[in-house]
Design an enzyme around this catalytic site. Structure first.
Site, mmCIF file in Angstrom:
data_model
loop_
_atom_site.group_PDB
_atom_site.id
_atom_site.type_symbol
_atom_site.label_atom_id
_atom_site.label_comp_id
_atom_site.label_asym_id
_atom_site.label_seq_id
_atom_site.Cartn_x
_atom_site.Cartn_y
_atom_site.Cartn_z
ATOM 1 N N ASP A 128 0.547 -1.286 -0.084
ATOM 2 C CA ASP A 128 0.273 -0.244 0.362
ATOM 3 C C ASP A 128 0.484 1.448 0.312
ATOM 4 O O ASP A 128 2.362 1.078 -0.464
ATOM 5 C CB ASP A 128 -0.614 0.087 0.859
ATOM 6 C CG ASP A 128 0.323 0.297 2.865
ATOM 7 O OD1 ASP A 128 0.786 -0.510 2.115
ATOM 8 O OD2 ASP A 128 -0.850 0.183 3.232
ATOM 9 N N SER A 129 0.140 2.060 0.257
ATOM 10 C CA SER A 129 0.880 3.175 -0.237
ATOM 11 C C SER A 129 1.219 4.019 1.138
ATOM 12 O O SER A 129 1.986 4.807 1.454
ATOM 13 C CB SER A 129 -0.099 4.815 -1.035
ATOM 14 O OG SER A 129 -0.911 4.918 0.339
ATOM 15 N N GLY A 130 0.388 3.862 2.283
ATOM 16 C CA GLY A 130 1.135 4.846 3.523
ATOM 17 C C GLY A 130 -0.158 5.543 4.094
ATOM 18 O O GLY A 130 -0.218 6.307 4.824
ATOM 19 N N GLY A 131 -0.809 5.512 2.774
ATOM 20 C CA GLY A 131 -2.347 6.840 3.330
ATOM 21 C C GLY A 131 -2.403 6.413 4.196
ATOM 22 O O GLY A 131 -3.222 7.040 5.074
ATOM 23 N N PHE A 132 -2.940 5.200 4.536
ATOM 24 C CA PHE A 132 -4.350 4.620 5.953
ATOM 25 C C PHE A 132 -3.427 4.617 7.016
ATOM 26 O O PHE A 132 -4.349 4.965 7.778
ATOM 27 C CB PHE A 132 -4.657 3.202 5.674
ATOM 28 C CG PHE A 132 -5.255 1.930 6.415
ATOM 29 C CD1 PHE A 132 -6.580 2.483 6.422
ATOM 30 C CD2 PHE A 132 -4.918 1.618 7.617
ATOM 31 C CE1 PHE A 132 -7.610 1.995 7.267
ATOM 32 C CE2 PHE A 132 -5.569 1.347 9.113
ATOM 33 C CZ PHE A 132 -6.943 1.567 9.073
ATOM 34 N N ASP A 325 -9.142 -7.740 1.318
ATOM 35 C CA ASP A 325 -7.661 -8.097 1.946
ATOM 36 C C ASP A 325 -8.113 -7.918 3.738
ATOM 37 O O ASP A 325 -8.999 -6.838 3.682
ATOM 38 C CB ASP A 325 -6.773 -7.085 1.630
ATOM 39 C CG ASP A 325 -6.897 -6.067 1.978
ATOM 40 O OD1 ASP A 325 -6.801 -5.334 3.569
ATOM 41 O OD2 ASP A 325 -7.530 -5.258 1.255
ATOM 42 N N CYS A 363 -11.302 -29.517 7.070
ATOM 43 C CA CYS A 363 -10.067 -29.184 6.940
ATOM 44 C C CYS A 363 -8.734 -29.863 6.257
ATOM 45 O O CYS A 363 -8.431 -30.879 7.281
ATOM 46 C CB CYS A 363 -10.025 -28.264 7.859
ATOM 47 S SG CYS A 363 -8.322 -26.821 7.979
ATOM 48 N N CYS A 365 -5.616 -29.080 6.607
ATOM 49 C CA CYS A 365 -4.450 -28.309 6.960
ATOM 50 C C CYS A 365 -3.685 -28.586 7.766
ATOM 51 O O CYS A 365 -4.126 -29.988 8.472
ATOM 52 C CB CYS A 365 -4.991 -26.878 7.685
ATOM 53 S SG CYS A 365 -5.125 -26.975 9.401
ATOM 54 N N CYS A 368 -4.596 -29.547 11.311
ATOM 55 C CA CYS A 368 -5.810 -30.401 11.735
ATOM 56 C C CYS A 368 -5.622 -31.452 10.975
ATOM 57 O O CYS A 368 -7.066 -32.484 12.140
ATOM 58 C CB CYS A 368 -7.381 -29.872 10.540
ATOM 59 S SG CYS A 368 -8.083 -28.361 10.746
ATOM 60 N N HIS A 394 -4.271 -22.400 11.126
ATOM 61 C CA HIS A 394 -5.707 -22.985 10.341
ATOM 62 C C HIS A 394 -6.488 -21.756 9.640
ATOM 63 O O HIS A 394 -7.282 -22.510 8.513
ATOM 64 C CB HIS A 394 -6.158 -23.930 11.706
ATOM 65 C CG HIS A 394 -7.670 -24.061 10.984
ATOM 66 N ND1 HIS A 394 -8.338 -24.680 10.128
ATOM 67 C CD2 HIS A 394 -8.756 -22.718 12.015
ATOM 68 C CE1 HIS A 394 -9.937 -24.558 10.247
ATOM 69 N NE2 HIS A 394 -9.863 -24.147 11.217
#
Length: 415
Positions: A128-132, A325, A363, A365, A368, A394
């Site tokens: 990301d840009s850092g704006g958040f 995300d 599952c 994974c 599990c 998991h």
């Protein structure tokens, strides 16, 4: 005695907050050409909704959509390594420019060959840009802001507003690490993301709070457009086989969202992200997506920033969102919450103390396959660090498996 007249410093031109950003005609014609290193391939578009299945092709591999994007703020997923993330089928990983800018710094990452080599990550990365962070440092988390809490005034957590100034130039803030003054401009943000070498990068934008006047929101949209245009110009100077997504703004105001989509889709961005204040609740978010998504260009991939809880995903997919995300699955895992096909469970609960079943019997994974609920209950209660790793593995596997099922449902005509 006549004192000499001191020369006056020239006054800076006062910025017009409604100054329009540069038009599409000011960008080079070649920038609109198809990229040979990045593209979106549509596999199927639903006949029941706007849902679609596709593949984003990047220099570091393919991203199947709709897809979940795991958040690795400092270039690492919390509690799991990249091999474990690969096993959980985490195709795209989201890293944070703000934090990496402060530690270890773009110069160090560049010397190490970029984020992929530095972190030994072979699959695609988005930064990301850092704006958040400019927003969160000034207002606290999104939840805090919606609840009318602010860091500016301080609170019981001792938050301090480190933002010094947001202006036409960019955002000035003090590092939370050493107090150093940082001037984050569109050009600085892009330069850092060039050093990191992510497959997908994002222009600097301003994320205004949800509670804001209409006039201030309008000014913010225009500022973000000017910053994004500057970011794009900087990106085009040296593309480095990176794609850049724009960020559509406008809060929950449909007119401003339309203005933002129309302008940004006219520029040679490679993808479209939907950002800004996305509503006070899930219903307002979906209402916003109902308006915005049909207006995005179908030839480009899109991304919904910061939203990836299961209910939001299932309600947003029919409107054509490609990627989501969120740090939610990994964060709740570290606090003992496990996502299953029967709903979220708190593994610390006493009822699991002698439960011989895996976390989720469907599952596949490694957690599990190898451990019972009883053992994981014990690890969490004993505060064993490995518990966070096992539960995170998991939850990541669960999220990516759920997205694969959603893609199959679209292919089967169920969505």
């Amino acid at each position: 005695v006549v004192e000499p007249i001191k020369p006056q410093k020239p006054r800076k031109r006062r910025q017009d907050p409604l100054e329009p950003p540069p038009p599409a005609s000011e960008f080079p014609a070649w920038a609109y050409d198809r990229r040979d290193y990045f593209s979106y391939e549509l596999i199927k578009k639903s006949s029941k909704s706007r849902a679609r299945v596709g593949v984003i092709h990047t220099p570091h591999g393919d991203i199947n959509t709709p897809g979940f994007v795991s958040v690795a703020t400092n270039g690492a997923l919390k509690a799991v390594n990249h091999r474990e993330a690969d096993a959980a089928n985490c195709e795209l990983m989201f890293c944070n420019t703000y934090h990496l800018l402060l530690q270890p710094g773009p110069e160090v990452v560049a010397k190490m060959g970029g984020l992929h080599k530095f972190a030994n990550r072979s699959r695609p990365i988005i930064t990301d840009s850092g704006g958040f962070q400019v927003f969160s440092l000034a207002h606290g988390s999104v939840t805090d802001e919606l609840n009318m809490k602010s860091r500016a005034a301080g609170n019981k957590h001792g938050w301090v507003n480190t933002v010094v100034k947001v202006s036409e130039e960019g955002a000035k803030f003090r590092s939370y690490r050493d107090g150093k003054l940082i001037n984050l401009t569109p050009e600085v943000s892009v330069s850092a993301q060039k050093a990191f070498g992510a497959d997908i990068i994002v222009p600097l934008d301003e994320l205004p709070p949800y509670h804001i006047t209409q006039e201030r929101l309008l000014h913010s949209v225009y500022l973000s457009h000017r910053w994004e245009a500057r970011s794009l110009n900087e990106h085009l100077k040296d593309i480095k086989q990176q794609a850049m997504y724009c960020v559509v703004h406008g809060g929950v105001d449909h007119n401003l969202r339309a203005i933002s989509v129309d302008y940004l889709s006219s520029l040679p961005f490679d993808g479209m992200a939907v950002g800004g204040a996305l509503g006070k609740d899930r219903d307002e978010l979906i209402k916003l997506l109902e308006f915005v998504m049909p207006r995005l260009p179908e030839s480009k991939p899109n991304h919904l920033l910061g939203i990836a809880d299961l209910e939001s995903i299932e309600r947003a997919v029919p409107w054509g969102v490609d990627t989501f995300d969120s740090c939610y699955p990994t964060r709740v895992a570290r606090h003992g919450s496990v996502m299953t096909r029967q709903g979220t469970i708190r593994i610390k609960s006493g009822k699991f103390a002698t439960d011989h079943r895996p976390l989720d019997e469907e599952c596949g994974c490694s957690t599990c396959k190898q451990h019972t609920r009883a053992y994981l209950n014990h690890l969490v209660k004993a505060h064993e660090p490995v518990a966070a790793s096992l539960l995170t593995i998991h939850n990541l596997h669960f999220m990516n498996d759920r997205m694969a099922r959603i893609r199959q449902d679209i292919l089967d005509g169920k969505i």
